[in-house]
Design an enzyme around this catalytic site. Structure first.
Site, PDB file in Angstrom:
ATOM      1  N   GLY A   1       0.786  -1.221   0.000  1.00  0.00           N
ATOM      2  CA  GLY A   1       0.000   0.000   0.000  1.00  0.00           C
ATOM      3  C   GLY A   1       0.819   1.273   0.000  1.00  0.00           C
ATOM      4  O   GLY A   1       0.310   2.337   0.360  1.00  0.00           O
TER       5      GLY A   1
ATOM      6  N   ASN B   1       1.779   2.997  -2.541  1.00  0.00           N
ATOM      7  CA  ASN B   1       1.189   3.951  -3.494  1.00  0.00           C
ATOM      8  C   ASN B   1      -0.059   4.607  -2.906  1.00  0.00           C
ATOM      9  O   ASN B   1      -0.259   5.823  -3.071  1.00  0.00           O
ATOM     10  CB  ASN B   1       0.865   3.265  -4.825  1.00  0.00           C
ATOM     11  CG  ASN B   1       2.094   3.177  -5.722  1.00  0.00           C
ATOM     12  OD1 ASN B   1       2.557   4.181  -6.240  1.00  0.00           O
ATOM     13  ND2 ASN B   1       2.646   1.982  -5.853  1.00  0.00           N
TER      14      ASN B   1
ATOM     15  N   LYS C   1      -7.979 -12.605 -11.787  1.00  0.00           N
ATOM     16  CA  LYS C   1      -8.917 -11.617 -12.325  1.00  0.00           C
ATOM     17  C   LYS C   1     -10.028 -11.350 -11.328  1.00  0.00           C
ATOM     18  O   LYS C   1     -10.246 -12.137 -10.391  1.00  0.00           O
ATOM     19  CB  LYS C   1      -9.496 -12.094 -13.663  1.00  0.00           C
ATOM     20  CG  LYS C   1     -10.310 -13.362 -13.567  1.00  0.00           C
ATOM     21  CD  LYS C   1     -10.847 -13.763 -14.937  1.00  0.00           C
ATOM     22  CE  LYS C   1     -11.639 -15.065 -14.848  1.00  0.00           C
ATOM     23  NZ  LYS C   1     -12.192 -15.488 -16.126  1.00  0.00           N
TER      24      LYS C   1
ATOM     25  N   ASN D   1      -4.604   2.746 -13.209  1.00  0.00           N
ATOM     26  CA  ASN D   1      -3.680   1.730 -12.707  1.00  0.00           C
ATOM     27  C   ASN D   1      -2.263   2.293 -12.722  1.00  0.00           C
ATOM     28  O   ASN D   1      -1.944   3.156 -13.540  1.00  0.00           O
ATOM     29  CB  ASN D   1      -3.737   0.492 -13.612  1.00  0.00           C
ATOM     30  CG  ASN D   1      -2.808  -0.615 -13.134  1.00  0.00           C
ATOM     31  OD1 ASN D   1      -2.755  -0.932 -11.949  1.00  0.00           O
ATOM     32  ND2 ASN D   1      -2.057  -1.211 -14.049  1.00  0.00           N
TER      33      ASN D   1
ATOM     34  N   HIS E   1       1.639   0.881 -13.172  1.00  0.00           N
ATOM     35  CA  HIS E   1       2.388  -0.299 -13.604  1.00  0.00           C
ATOM     36  C   HIS E   1       3.879  -0.003 -13.467  1.00  0.00           C
ATOM     37  O   HIS E   1       4.339   1.058 -13.891  1.00  0.00           O
ATOM     38  CB  HIS E   1       2.037  -0.639 -15.054  1.00  0.00           C
ATOM     39  CG  HIS E   1       2.711  -1.884 -15.513  1.00  0.00           C
ATOM     40  ND1 HIS E   1       2.263  -3.136 -15.135  1.00  0.00           N
ATOM     41  CD2 HIS E   1       3.813  -2.092 -16.265  1.00  0.00           C
ATOM     42  CE1 HIS E   1       3.066  -4.048 -15.643  1.00  0.00           C
ATOM     43  NE2 HIS E   1       4.017  -3.441 -16.334  1.00  0.00           N
TER      44      HIS E   1
HETATM   45  C1  GAR Z   1       3.889  -1.321  -7.252  1.00  0.00           C
HETATM   46  O1  GAR Z   1       5.236  -1.308  -7.649  1.00  0.00           O
HETATM   47  C2  GAR Z   1       2.973  -1.389  -8.446  1.00  0.00           C
HETATM   48  O2  GAR Z   1       3.470  -0.707  -9.551  1.00  0.00           O
HETATM   49  C3  GAR Z   1       2.927  -2.870  -8.688  1.00  0.00           C
HETATM   50  O3  GAR Z   1       2.859  -3.444  -7.413  1.00  0.00           O
HETATM   51  C4  GAR Z   1       3.542  -2.599  -6.484  1.00  0.00           C
HETATM   52  C5  GAR Z   1       2.601  -2.339  -5.333  1.00  0.00           C
HETATM   53  O4  GAR Z   1       3.233  -1.609  -4.331  1.00  0.00           O
HETATM   54  N1  GAR Z   1       1.798  -3.226  -9.501  1.00  0.00           N
HETATM   55  C6  GAR Z   1       1.817  -4.213 -10.383  1.00  0.00           C
HETATM   56  O5  GAR Z   1       2.783  -4.935 -10.572  1.00  0.00           O
HETATM   57  C7  GAR Z   1       0.518  -4.399 -11.148  1.00  0.00           C
HETATM   58  N2  GAR Z   1       0.711  -5.258 -12.252  1.00  0.00           N
HETATM   59  P1  GAR Z   1       2.411  -0.918  -3.149  1.00  0.00           P
HETATM   60  O6  GAR Z   1       1.445  -1.959  -2.586  1.00  0.00           O
HETATM   61  O7  GAR Z   1       3.467  -0.578  -2.139  1.00  0.00           O
HETATM   62  O8  GAR Z   1       1.698   0.284  -3.692  1.00  0.00           O
END
Ligand code: GAR
Length: 208
Positions: free
Chosen positions: A15, A17, A68, A112, A114
């Site tokens: 979490g 982000n 999904k 989203n 990525h």
């Molecule tokens: C982030 O690096 C995000 O870009 C990636 O998961 C991580 C989550 O971090 N998302 C993906 O790979 C989606 N395909 P967080 O939980 O600390 O935000």
């Protein structure tokens, strides 16, 4: 868009982000509110982060699917998001592909992040893919979500160098520093009604 952004965050992990978005709002650099956090992982750290900030947060199983969000689980996510008045769905480390019912419930309002410079390295562990491929530059992308995986119109990208001696962990950490700027930046543009989707391009219009 007139109405204030009411964000529903979907995440499966740490979490960080989501935290960057909450922090931007607290710092008055993003005019929005995170109204709920939903996760498909029962003990995800994102739940603790939400609780700390008094944000309603819930685990909702994605079963019977693994990768999904579809069917009854998807309907439940939509129901809860709508019940909280969400008008913008933010996927922040949500490790499931959202399908057409979610996109129809929040048209052009599902975003989203990525961890790669799309269209390079869609899918999982993209920082690892970049390292193994031998790219000199890696980064992150914030995009609108469309019917396919990691293909929607791009709002913000930020690049980082790949350094000699990088491991998947050090590269991912460097990318995450930029993710934490990119998501608030993309949401600031959306909140300011500055984004127009034209085909597969996103135009950024000047502030009014
Ligand atoms: C982030 O690096 C995000 O870009 C990636 O998961 C991580 C989550 O971090 N998302 C993906 O790979 C989606 N395909 P967080 O939980 O600390 O935000």
């Amino acid at each position: 868009m007139g109405e204030k952004l009411k964000i529903g965050v979907l995440g499966s992990g740490s979490g960080s982000n989501a935290q960057s978005i909450v922090d931007a709002i607290a710092a008055d650099t993003l005019d929005a509110k995170v109204v709920c956090v939903l996760t498909d992982v029962e003990d995800a750290r994102i739940l603790e982060r939400a609780a700390k900030h008094g944000i309603p947060a819930r685990y909702i199983s994605g079963a019977p699917y693994k990768t999904k969000l579809e069917g009854e689980a998807e309907q439940e996510y939509i129901r809860v998001l709508k019940a909280h008045g969400v008008n913008c769905v933010v996927l922040a480390g949500f490790m499931r592909i959202v399908k057409s019912a979610m996109l129809a419930a929040f048209p052009n309002r599902v975003l989203n992040i990525h961890p790669a410079l799309l269209p390079a390295f869609p899918g999982v562990a993209s920082w690892k893919q970049a390292l193994e491929y031998g790219t000199r530059v890696a980064g992150c992308t914030v995009h609108f979500v469309d019917e396919n995986t990691d293909t929607g119109p791009i709002i913000v990208q930020r690049a980082v160098p790949v350094e000699p001696g990088d491991t998947p962990e050090t590269l991912h950490a460097r990318i995450q520093v930029e993710e934490h700027k990119a998501y608030p930046e993309a949401l600031r543009l959306l909140a300011g009604d500055r984004l127009r989707i034209v085909g597969r391009r996103v135009e950024i219009h000047p502030a009014q």
